[in-house]
Write a protein that holds these residues in place. Structure first.
Motif, PDB file in Angstrom:
ATOM      1  N   SER A  21     -43.948  43.725 -30.563  1.00 17.80           N
ATOM      2  CA  SER A  21     -42.789  44.089 -31.370  1.00 17.80           C
ATOM      3  C   SER A  21     -42.341  45.494 -31.012  1.00 17.80           C
ATOM      4  O   SER A  21     -43.154  46.337 -30.624  1.00 17.80           O
ATOM      5  N   CYS A  22     -41.066  45.725 -31.173  1.00 22.31           N
ATOM      6  CA  CYS A  22     -40.510  47.062 -30.963  1.00 22.31           C
ATOM      7  C   CYS A  22     -39.599  47.354 -32.148  1.00 22.31           C
ATOM      8  O   CYS A  22     -38.601  46.659 -32.362  1.00 22.31           O
ATOM      9  N   ALA A  23     -39.976  48.380 -32.899  1.00 19.39           N
ATOM     10  CA  ALA A  23     -39.182  48.786 -34.052  1.00 19.39           C
ATOM     11  C   ALA A  23     -38.261  49.928 -33.655  1.00 19.39           C
ATOM     12  O   ALA A  23     -38.691  50.897 -33.023  1.00 19.39           O
ATOM     13  N   ALA A  24     -37.001  49.799 -34.022  1.00 16.47           N
ATOM     14  CA  ALA A  24     -36.003  50.805 -33.664  1.00 16.47           C
ATOM     15  C   ALA A  24     -35.485  51.504 -34.908  1.00 16.47           C
ATOM     16  O   ALA A  24     -35.239  50.868 -35.939  1.00 16.47           O
ATOM     17  N   SER A  25     -35.354  52.807 -34.806  1.00 14.84           N
ATOM     18  CA  SER A  25     -34.757  53.567 -35.892  1.00 14.84           C
ATOM     19  C   SER A  25     -33.262  53.693 -35.657  1.00 14.84           C
ATOM     20  O   SER A  25     -32.770  53.474 -34.553  1.00 14.84           O
ATOM     21  N   GLY A  26     -32.514  54.040 -36.674  1.00 10.25           N
ATOM     22  CA  GLY A  26     -31.093  54.275 -36.505  1.00 10.25           C
ATOM     23  C   GLY A  26     -30.239  53.095 -36.920  1.00 10.25           C
ATOM     24  O   GLY A  26     -30.599  51.941 -36.705  1.00 10.25           O
ATOM     25  N   ARG A  27     -29.098  53.399 -37.500  1.00  8.19           N
ATOM     26  CA  ARG A  27     -28.223  52.352 -38.013  1.00  8.19           C
ATOM     27  C   ARG A  27     -27.384  51.700 -36.935  1.00  8.19           C
ATOM     28  O   ARG A  27     -26.720  50.718 -37.185  1.00  8.19           O
ATOM     29  N   THR A  28     -27.412  52.240 -35.696  1.00  7.96           N
ATOM     30  CA  THR A  28     -26.597  51.689 -34.621  1.00  7.96           C
ATOM     31  C   THR A  28     -27.402  50.815 -33.677  1.00  7.96           C
ATOM     32  O   THR A  28     -26.969  50.540 -32.568  1.00  7.96           O
ATOM     33  N   TYR A  29     -28.554  50.372 -34.106  1.00 13.74           N
ATOM     34  CA  TYR A  29     -29.451  49.588 -33.245  1.00 13.74           C
ATOM     35  C   TYR A  29     -28.753  48.399 -32.621  1.00 13.74           C
ATOM     36  O   TYR A  29     -28.957  48.085 -31.450  1.00 13.74           O
ATOM     37  N   SER A  30     -27.907  47.712 -33.373  1.00 16.16           N
ATOM     38  CA  SER A  30     -27.264  46.494 -32.874  1.00 16.16           C
ATOM     39  C   SER A  30     -26.283  46.772 -31.741  1.00 16.16           C
ATOM     40  O   SER A  30     -25.803  45.837 -31.098  1.00 16.16           O
ATOM     41  N   ARG A  31     -25.980  48.036 -31.477  1.00 15.96           N
ATOM     42  CA  ARG A  31     -25.077  48.387 -30.383  1.00 15.96           C
ATOM     43  C   ARG A  31     -25.796  48.481 -29.039  1.00 15.96           C
ATOM     44  O   ARG A  31     -25.155  48.698 -28.010  1.00 15.96           O
ATOM     45  N   TYR A  32     -27.112  48.343 -29.035  1.00 15.13           N
ATOM     46  CA  TYR A  32     -27.894  48.517 -27.820  1.00 15.13           C
ATOM     47  C   TYR A  32     -28.385  47.187 -27.264  1.00 15.13           C
ATOM     48  O   TYR A  32     -28.939  46.365 -28.001  1.00 15.13           O
ATOM     49  N   ALA A  33     -28.176  47.023 -25.964  1.00  9.50           N
ATOM     50  CA  ALA A  33     -28.911  45.980 -25.274  1.00  9.50           C
ATOM     51  C   ALA A  33     -30.360  46.458 -25.157  1.00  9.50           C
ATOM     52  O   ALA A  33     -30.614  47.644 -24.967  1.00  9.50           O
ATOM     53  N   MET A  34     -31.289  45.530 -25.285  1.00  5.20           N
ATOM     54  CA  MET A  34     -32.705  45.890 -25.318  1.00  5.20           C
ATOM     55  C   MET A  34     -33.467  45.195 -24.195  1.00  5.20           C
ATOM     56  O   MET A  34     -33.070  44.107 -23.744  1.00  5.20           O
ATOM     57  N   ALA A  35     -34.558  45.804 -23.785  1.00  4.46           N
ATOM     58  CA  ALA A  35     -35.355  45.226 -22.707  1.00  4.46           C
ATOM     59  C   ALA A  35     -36.821  45.595 -22.880  1.00  4.46           C
ATOM     60  O   ALA A  35     -37.160  46.537 -23.606  1.00  4.46           O
ATOM     61  N   TRP A  36     -37.655  44.843 -22.198  1.00  2.00           N
ATOM     62  CA  TRP A  36     -39.075  45.157 -22.051  1.00  2.00           C
ATOM     63  C   TRP A  36     -39.349  45.405 -20.573  1.00  2.00           C
ATOM     64  O   TRP A  36     -38.877  44.658 -19.708  1.00  2.00           O
ATOM     65  N   PHE A  37     -40.121  46.446 -20.327  1.00  2.00           N
ATOM     66  CA  PHE A  37     -40.636  46.758 -19.003  1.00  2.00           C
ATOM     67  C   PHE A  37     -42.152  46.861 -19.109  1.00  2.00           C
ATOM     68  O   PHE A  37     -42.708  46.960 -20.203  1.00  2.00           O
ATOM     69  N   ARG A  38     -42.805  46.878 -17.970  1.00  2.00           N
ATOM     70  CA  ARG A  38     -44.257  47.091 -17.968  1.00  2.00           C
ATOM     71  C   ARG A  38     -44.651  47.901 -16.759  1.00  2.00           C
ATOM     72  O   ARG A  38     -43.939  47.933 -15.744  1.00  2.00           O
ATOM     73  N   GLN A  39     -45.795  48.562 -16.899  1.00  2.00           N
ATOM     74  CA  GLN A  39     -46.307  49.373 -15.801  1.00  2.00           C
ATOM     75  C   GLN A  39     -47.814  49.238 -15.734  1.00  2.00           C
ATOM     76  O   GLN A  39     -48.524  49.569 -16.690  1.00  2.00           O
ATOM     77  N   ALA A  40     -48.288  48.753 -14.599  1.00  2.00           N
ATOM     78  CA  ALA A  40     -49.717  48.624 -14.347  1.00  2.00           C
ATOM     79  C   ALA A  40     -50.199  49.883 -13.630  1.00  2.00           C
ATOM     80  O   ALA A  40     -49.396  50.579 -12.986  1.00  2.00           O
ATOM     81  N   PRO A  41     -51.487  50.184 -13.702  1.00  2.00           N
ATOM     82  CA  PRO A  41     -52.011  51.390 -13.049  1.00  2.00           C
ATOM     83  C   PRO A  41     -51.685  51.402 -11.561  1.00  2.00           C
ATOM     84  O   PRO A  41     -51.887  50.408 -10.855  1.00  2.00           O
ATOM     85  N   GLY A  42     -51.149  52.509 -11.099  1.00  2.00           N
ATOM     86  CA  GLY A  42     -50.841  52.668  -9.685  1.00  2.00           C
ATOM     87  C   GLY A  42     -49.585  51.955  -9.223  1.00  2.00           C
ATOM     88  O   GLY A  42     -49.277  51.949  -8.022  1.00  2.00           O
ATOM     89  N   LYS A  43     -48.857  51.360 -10.157  1.00  2.00           N
ATOM     90  CA  LYS A  43     -47.650  50.625  -9.784  1.00  2.00           C
ATOM     91  C   LYS A  43     -46.433  51.212 -10.487  1.00  2.00           C
ATOM     92  O   LYS A  43     -46.541  51.911 -11.483  1.00  2.00           O
ATOM     93  N   GLU A  44     -45.262  50.891  -9.956  1.00  2.00           N
ATOM     94  CA  GLU A  44     -44.026  51.330 -10.577  1.00  2.00           C
ATOM     95  C   GLU A  44     -43.729  50.489 -11.816  1.00  2.00           C
ATOM     96  O   GLU A  44     -44.185  49.362 -11.941  1.00  2.00           O
ATOM     97  N   ARG A  45     -42.927  51.071 -12.690  1.00  2.00           N
ATOM     98  CA  ARG A  45     -42.492  50.337 -13.876  1.00  2.00           C
ATOM     99  C   ARG A  45     -41.603  49.180 -13.435  1.00  2.00           C
ATOM    100  O   ARG A  45     -40.702  49.362 -12.616  1.00  2.00           O
ATOM    101  N   GLU A  46     -41.855  47.994 -13.991  1.00  4.40           N
ATOM    102  CA  GLU A  46     -41.087  46.829 -13.588  1.00  4.40           C
ATOM    103  C   GLU A  46     -40.472  46.133 -14.797  1.00  4.40           C
ATOM    104  O   GLU A  46     -41.025  46.126 -15.897  1.00  4.40           O
ATOM    105  N   PHE A  47     -39.329  45.536 -14.538  1.00  5.70           N
ATOM    106  CA  PHE A  47     -38.581  44.809 -15.554  1.00  5.70           C
ATOM    107  C   PHE A  47     -39.325  43.544 -15.961  1.00  5.70           C
ATOM    108  O   PHE A  47     -39.915  42.857 -15.126  1.00  5.70           O
ATOM    109  N   VAL A  48     -39.273  43.243 -17.257  1.00 11.37           N
ATOM    110  CA  VAL A  48     -39.878  42.015 -17.781  1.00 11.37           C
ATOM    111  C   VAL A  48     -38.793  41.083 -18.344  1.00 11.37           C
ATOM    112  O   VAL A  48     -38.679  39.934 -17.936  1.00 11.37           O
ATOM    113  N   ALA A  49     -38.008  41.598 -19.298  1.00  6.15           N
ATOM    114  CA  ALA A  49     -37.004  40.754 -19.958  1.00  6.15           C
ATOM    115  C   ALA A  49     -35.978  41.639 -20.648  1.00  6.15           C
ATOM    116  O   ALA A  49     -36.270  42.786 -20.986  1.00  6.15           O
ATOM    117  N   ALA A  50     -34.783  41.082 -20.858  1.00  5.24           N
ATOM    118  CA  ALA A  50     -33.723  41.817 -21.552  1.00  5.24           C
ATOM    119  C   ALA A  50     -32.956  40.865 -22.454  1.00  5.24           C
ATOM    120  O   ALA A  50     -32.945  39.644 -22.242  1.00  5.24           O
TER     121      ALA A  50
END
Length: 137
Positions: A21-50
């Motif tokens: 889960s990701c909790a967002a503060s602020g009343r304008t949350y619905s104006r943002y497209a959201m995504a999940w990324f991940r980063q494994a040790p020694g690797k670059e951050r990679e896209f998961v889902a949006a």
């Protein structure tokens, strides 16, 4: 501005499931497209889902397609990723991110996902601190 806080990570055996889960503060949350990324040790951050601002459209990395599902609840300022059939290679710190649709927009005016920017971490304006997911074999 929005602040993000992830939760739900942990240790799970291969084949198991977790929901982040990701909790967002602020009343304008619905104006943002959201995504999940991940980063494994020694690797670059990679896209998961949006997911688009309305929740009507989603996009996934090939490596998680069919196993992960992203969703959001704009009334509660939450975004989720349901992760099923987890594999050891899914082990990483998972981050949620928000795109404010200014400049490098992830979503166009018709609510469609921009394939050129959705997977680019540089397009996202706000990030959480991350939550660790460890999948044992």
């Amino acid at each position: 501005q929005v602040q993000l806080a992830e939760s739900g990570g942990g240790l799970v055996q291969a084949g198991g499931s977790l929901r982040l889960s990701c909790a967002a503060s602020g009343r304008t949350y619905s104006r943002y497209a959201m995504a999940w990324f991940r980063q494994a040790p020694g690797k670059e951050r990679e896209f998961v889902a949006a997911i688009t601002r309305s929740g009507g459209r989603t996009n996934y990395a090939d490596s998680v397609l069919g196993r992960f599902t992203i969703s959001r609840d704009n009334a509660k300022n939450l975004v989720y990723v349901q992760m099923n059939n987890l594999k050891p290679e899914d082990t990483a710190v998972y981050f949620c991110a928000a795109n404010n649709n200014v400049g490098r927009a992830v979503e166009d005016d018709l609510g469609r996902i921009n394939s050129r920017t959705v997977k680019d971490a540089q397009a996202y304006d706000y990030w959480g601190q991350g939550t660790q997911v460890t999948v044992s074999s």
